[in-house]
Design a protein around this motif. Structure first.
Motif, PDB file in Angstrom:
ATOM      1  N   THR A   2       0.844  -1.185   0.000  1.00  0.00           N
ATOM      2  CA  THR A   2       0.000   0.000   0.000  1.00  0.00           C
ATOM      3  C   THR A   2       0.879   1.234   0.000  1.00  0.00           C
ATOM      4  O   THR A   2       1.794   1.342   0.791  1.00  0.00           O
ATOM      5  CB  THR A   2      -0.874   0.044   1.266  1.00  0.00           C
ATOM      6  OG1 THR A   2      -1.636  -1.130   1.319  1.00  0.00           O
ATOM      7  CG2 THR A   2      -1.785   1.252   1.262  1.00  0.00           C
ATOM      8  N   SER A   3       0.612   2.121  -0.926  1.00  0.00           N
ATOM      9  CA  SER A   3       1.357   3.366  -0.911  1.00  0.00           C
ATOM     10  C   SER A   3       0.465   4.399  -0.236  1.00  0.00           C
ATOM     11  O   SER A   3      -0.568   4.778  -0.767  1.00  0.00           O
ATOM     12  CB  SER A   3       1.684   3.740  -2.347  1.00  0.00           C
ATOM     13  OG  SER A   3       1.699   5.104  -2.487  1.00  0.00           O
ATOM     14  N   THR A   4       0.828   4.773   0.977  1.00  0.00           N
ATOM     15  CA  THR A   4      -0.015   5.692   1.737  1.00  0.00           C
ATOM     16  C   THR A   4       0.408   7.114   1.447  1.00  0.00           C
ATOM     17  O   THR A   4       1.574   7.461   1.550  1.00  0.00           O
ATOM     18  CB  THR A   4       0.097   5.400   3.237  1.00  0.00           C
ATOM     19  OG1 THR A   4      -0.224   4.035   3.411  1.00  0.00           O
ATOM     20  CG2 THR A   4      -0.849   6.261   4.051  1.00  0.00           C
ATOM     21  N   ARG A   5      -0.541   7.903   1.026  1.00  0.00           N
ATOM     22  CA  ARG A   5      -0.243   9.294   0.654  1.00  0.00           C
ATOM     23  C   ARG A   5      -1.168  10.145   1.466  1.00  0.00           C
ATOM     24  O   ARG A   5      -2.321  10.177   1.150  1.00  0.00           O
ATOM     25  CB  ARG A   5      -0.593   9.506  -0.819  1.00  0.00           C
ATOM     26  CG  ARG A   5       0.099   8.551  -1.711  1.00  0.00           C
ATOM     27  CD  ARG A   5      -0.710   8.310  -2.979  1.00  0.00           C
ATOM     28  NE  ARG A   5      -0.093   7.227  -3.695  1.00  0.00           N
ATOM     29  CZ  ARG A   5       0.696   7.416  -4.757  1.00  0.00           C
ATOM     30  NH1 ARG A   5       0.894   8.597  -5.244  1.00  0.00           N
ATOM     31  NH2 ARG A   5       1.251   6.385  -5.328  1.00  0.00           N
ATOM     32  N   SER A   6      -0.735  10.762   2.431  1.00  0.00           N
ATOM     33  CA  SER A   6      -1.551  11.595   3.290  1.00  0.00           C
ATOM     34  C   SER A   6      -3.029  11.636   2.906  1.00  0.00           C
ATOM     35  O   SER A   6      -3.459  12.426   2.066  1.00  0.00           O
ATOM     36  CB  SER A   6      -0.972  13.010   3.276  1.00  0.00           C
ATOM     37  OG  SER A   6      -1.685  13.759   4.220  1.00  0.00           O
ATOM     38  N   GLY A   7      -3.819  10.743   3.487  1.00  0.00           N
ATOM     39  CA  GLY A   7      -5.261  10.808   3.293  1.00  0.00           C
ATOM     40  C   GLY A   7      -5.814   9.968   2.164  1.00  0.00           C
ATOM     41  O   GLY A   7      -7.023   9.890   1.998  1.00  0.00           O
ATOM     42  N   TRP A   8      -4.959   9.331   1.363  1.00  0.00           N
ATOM     43  CA  TRP A   8      -5.465   8.404   0.359  1.00  0.00           C
ATOM     44  C   TRP A   8      -4.400   7.370   0.069  1.00  0.00           C
ATOM     45  O   TRP A   8      -3.286   7.456   0.603  1.00  0.00           O
ATOM     46  CB  TRP A   8      -5.926   9.131  -0.909  1.00  0.00           C
ATOM     47  CG  TRP A   8      -4.832   9.770  -1.709  1.00  0.00           C
ATOM     48  CD1 TRP A   8      -4.058  10.824  -1.323  1.00  0.00           C
ATOM     49  CD2 TRP A   8      -4.393   9.394  -3.019  1.00  0.00           C
ATOM     50  NE1 TRP A   8      -3.163  11.139  -2.311  1.00  0.00           N
ATOM     51  CE2 TRP A   8      -3.344  10.280  -3.374  1.00  0.00           C
ATOM     52  CE3 TRP A   8      -4.775   8.418  -3.928  1.00  0.00           C
ATOM     53  CZ2 TRP A   8      -2.696  10.195  -4.595  1.00  0.00           C
ATOM     54  CZ3 TRP A   8      -4.126   8.340  -5.147  1.00  0.00           C
ATOM     55  CH2 TRP A   8      -3.099   9.224  -5.468  1.00  0.00           C
ATOM     56  N   SER A   9      -4.739   6.367  -0.713  1.00  0.00           N
ATOM     57  CA  SER A   9      -3.745   5.314  -0.904  1.00  0.00           C
ATOM     58  C   SER A   9      -3.953   4.612  -2.235  1.00  0.00           C
ATOM     59  O   SER A   9      -5.039   4.671  -2.817  1.00  0.00           O
ATOM     60  CB  SER A   9      -3.846   4.305   0.238  1.00  0.00           C
ATOM     61  OG  SER A   9      -5.172   3.878   0.361  1.00  0.00           O
ATOM     62  N   VAL A  10      -2.908   3.967  -2.695  1.00  0.00           N
ATOM     63  CA  VAL A  10      -2.975   3.126  -3.887  1.00  0.00           C
ATOM     64  C   VAL A  10      -2.574   1.723  -3.459  1.00  0.00           C
ATOM     65  O   VAL A  10      -1.561   1.549  -2.784  1.00  0.00           O
ATOM     66  CB  VAL A  10      -2.022   3.633  -4.987  1.00  0.00           C
ATOM     67  CG1 VAL A  10      -2.055   2.686  -6.183  1.00  0.00           C
ATOM     68  CG2 VAL A  10      -2.393   5.044  -5.409  1.00  0.00           C
ATOM     69  N   VAL A  11      -3.389   0.755  -3.839  1.00  0.00           N
ATOM     70  CA  VAL A  11      -3.167  -0.618  -3.406  1.00  0.00           C
ATOM     71  C   VAL A  11      -3.175  -1.497  -4.644  1.00  0.00           C
ATOM     72  O   VAL A  11      -4.007  -1.280  -5.531  1.00  0.00           O
ATOM     73  CB  VAL A  11      -4.331  -1.060  -2.478  1.00  0.00           C
ATOM     74  CG1 VAL A  11      -4.138  -2.481  -2.017  1.00  0.00           C
ATOM     75  CG2 VAL A  11      -4.478  -0.121  -1.307  1.00  0.00           C
ATOM     76  N   HIS A  12      -2.260  -2.455  -4.738  1.00  0.00           N
ATOM     77  CA  HIS A  12      -2.391  -3.442  -5.811  1.00  0.00           C
ATOM     78  C   HIS A  12      -2.853  -4.749  -5.206  1.00  0.00           C
ATOM     79  O   HIS A  12      -2.351  -5.183  -4.174  1.00  0.00           O
ATOM     80  CB  HIS A  12      -1.073  -3.637  -6.567  1.00  0.00           C
ATOM     81  CG  HIS A  12      -1.303  -4.408  -7.835  1.00  0.00           C
ATOM     82  ND1 HIS A  12      -1.468  -5.771  -7.851  1.00  0.00           N
ATOM     83  CD2 HIS A  12      -1.456  -3.985  -9.116  1.00  0.00           C
ATOM     84  CE1 HIS A  12      -1.694  -6.166  -9.093  1.00  0.00           C
ATOM     85  NE2 HIS A  12      -1.695  -5.103  -9.885  1.00  0.00           N
ATOM     86  N   VAL A  13      -3.791  -5.369  -5.878  1.00  0.00           N
ATOM     87  CA  VAL A  13      -4.408  -6.566  -5.321  1.00  0.00           C
ATOM     88  C   VAL A  13      -3.368  -7.644  -5.002  1.00  0.00           C
ATOM     89  O   VAL A  13      -3.477  -8.366  -4.010  1.00  0.00           O
ATOM     90  CB  VAL A  13      -5.514  -7.083  -6.278  1.00  0.00           C
ATOM     91  CG1 VAL A  13      -4.941  -7.600  -7.580  1.00  0.00           C
ATOM     92  CG2 VAL A  13      -6.388  -8.122  -5.613  1.00  0.00           C
ATOM     93  N   ASP A  14      -2.309  -7.748  -5.826  1.00  0.00           N
ATOM     94  CA  ASP A  14      -1.294  -8.791  -5.593  1.00  0.00           C
ATOM     95  C   ASP A  14      -0.547  -8.577  -4.274  1.00  0.00           C
ATOM     96  O   ASP A  14       0.063  -9.498  -3.742  1.00  0.00           O
ATOM     97  CB  ASP A  14      -0.259  -8.806  -6.732  1.00  0.00           C
ATOM     98  CG  ASP A  14      -0.892  -9.256  -8.040  1.00  0.00           C
ATOM     99  OD1 ASP A  14      -2.001  -9.830  -7.979  1.00  0.00           O
ATOM    100  OD2 ASP A  14      -0.300  -9.013  -9.111  1.00  0.00           O
ATOM    101  N   ASP A  15      -0.586  -7.348  -3.782  1.00  0.00           N
ATOM    102  CA  ASP A  15       0.164  -7.038  -2.559  1.00  0.00           C
ATOM    103  C   ASP A  15      -0.679  -7.137  -1.294  1.00  0.00           C
ATOM    104  O   ASP A  15      -0.182  -6.911  -0.201  1.00  0.00           O
ATOM    105  CB  ASP A  15       0.743  -5.616  -2.658  1.00  0.00           C
ATOM    106  CG  ASP A  15       1.692  -5.489  -3.830  1.00  0.00           C
ATOM    107  OD1 ASP A  15       2.392  -6.479  -4.119  1.00  0.00           O
ATOM    108  OD2 ASP A  15       1.701  -4.418  -4.471  1.00  0.00           O
TER     109      ASP A  15
END
Ligand SMILES: CC(C)(COP(=O)(O)OP(=O)(O)OC[C@H]1O[C@@H](n2cnc3c(N)ncnc32)[C@H](O)[C@@H]1OP(=O)(O)O)[C@@H](O)C(=O)NCCC(=O)NCCS
Length: 374
Positions: A2-15
């Protein structure tokens, strides 16, 4: 990852770590779909999201229905089958394919599960509400349902409706009504600005310039009155968005109440106001125990008169100068009194699809629907 970016995030299902779903012991023998909890990985608060892989021969869950949580399922790959089980025992099975979208609105009692009768895995994206007072029904698994109720006695599916009480949530086919509160001030203020010229002839508050602080104080006081059982204002939500306000004001008489209503211009002309007002009439004349409810309509307000007539209210009298002006005491308008009584609401009001729930999420009895009108 998960890449956490102050208040939102991007997640890849494989991770996102996953596991085979199973119910708690002693109901854990069956392996369900393999699920990855995307919502938790993305730190969402009010909705959950899962990526589910449904192996051949498995199902996603036992047949179940939610009282308060809505579920949306999108088929990413494969050809699973959805099974829907109605409260009257009717069954439906629909074969799905990539791109199929399935929605289960809350509170209908339609139980469901997905299975995979093919030789290849199927992938689903499942999105669901998180509701603190949710209740789940398992029509085929009385032992599991009894076990859950024993764990959390306040969370069983309500079997007998509660006879009386204040509805905190009212669902119609298209709308949800719930108490108006401080958090509605911004949306209500926007609505007041957008609609001021339109509603100004009929709603005294619109004679004044909209003001956000005054709006906030008003909705907070409405919420306090609601909790004190003094006066009731529900926000009318369409797809989760505020499109109107409907209130029940018992101040005029101990046995009765006045109903008030208005909707955003975008919601007008679609029968939505009728749906909301019918719901509030059913609440007021039903579990809230009022014997009569009146609307006070200024003589030129044709839309409001048509709504009242459509719902079976009867024009009983016209009172002189009873709708005050907030800016000019000499500009009060006459009020046509249109009433609905417990013994005689119109068929449109009686037959509207309405479901009411108290603050504990229990279904409320609906005597107006259940009574035969002569
Ligand atoms: C009064 C008010 C709430 C009525 O709203 P509305 O949308 O006209 O009322 P309804 O929900 O009953 O909708 C009826 C209209 O929708 C249409 N309609 C479409 N689908 C419909 C459906 N499924 N069921 C019923 N009507 C439907 C009807 O034909 C009717 O349109 P028409 O009047 O052009 O023939 C609205 O005009 C308003 O907010 N006015 C300003 C505030 C106000 O006056 N409040 C009342 C003070 S007493």
């Amino acid at each position: 990852m998960t890449s956490t970016r102050s208040g939102w995030s991007v997640v890849h299902v494989d991770d996102v770590p996953g596991e085979d779903g199973r119910y708690p012991a002693p109901f854990d023998a069956e392996l369900l779909s393999f699920g990855r909890d995307l919502g938790t990985a993305g730190a969402t608060r009010t909705i959950g999201a899962w990526h589910e892989t449904l192996a051949p021969g498995r199902r996603t869950s036992r047949l179940h229905a939610h009282l308060h949580e809505e579920e949306l399922i999108y088929v990413l790959s494969g050809h699973p089958v959805v099974r829907a089980h109605h409260p009257d025992g009717r069954e439906e099975r629909v074969a799905l394919r990539p791109g199929s979208f399935v929605a289960f609105p809350a509170g209908t009692g339609v139980a469901h599960t997905f299975d995979n009768p093919t030789d290849a895995p199927a992938e689903l994206l499942v999105v669901g509400g998180r509701h603190v007072a949710d209740r789940v029904r398992y029509p085929e698994d009385g032992d599991l349902e009894a076990w859950r109720v024993a764990q959390r006695p306040n969370r069983g599916w309500p079997t007998e409706p509660v006879a009386a009480g204040t509805p905190y949530r009212i669902d119609t086919d298209r709308l949800t009504l719930r108490p108006l509160g401080g958090e509605d001030a911004p949306a209500l203020f926007d609505m007041a600005v957008r609609n001021r010229e339109r509603v100004r002839p009929w709603l005294p508050w619109a004679e004044r310039e909209p003001d956000l602080e005054r709006q906030l104080a008003f909705v907070r006081s409405m919420r306090a009155n609601f909790e004190a059982d003094k006066d009731f204002a529900w926000g009318v939500l369409l797809g989760g968005r505020l499109v109107g306000v409907c209130g029940l004001h018992p101040a005029h008489a101990p046995d009765g109440a006045e109903v008030g209503y208005w909707v955003d211009h975008a919601a007008e002309g679609r029968g939505l106001a009728s749906e909301a007002v019918a719901a509030v009439l059913r609440a007021g004349l039903g579990p809230m125990g009022r014997r009569w409810i009146e609307a006070r309509i200024a003589p030129g307000n044709e839309r409001s008169r048509r709504l009242a007539a459509r719902l079976g209210l009867v024009h009983e009298a016209t009172l002189r100068g009873r709708i005050p002006s907030v800016v000019n005491p000499d500009a009060a308008k006459d009020a046509e009194i249109w009433t609905a009584t417990r013994a005689g609401v119109g068929p449109a009001t009686q037959h509207m699809a309405v479901r009411m729930f108290d603050a504990l999420g229990r279904a409320l009895a609906d005597p107006v629907r259940d009574e035969t009108i002569a």
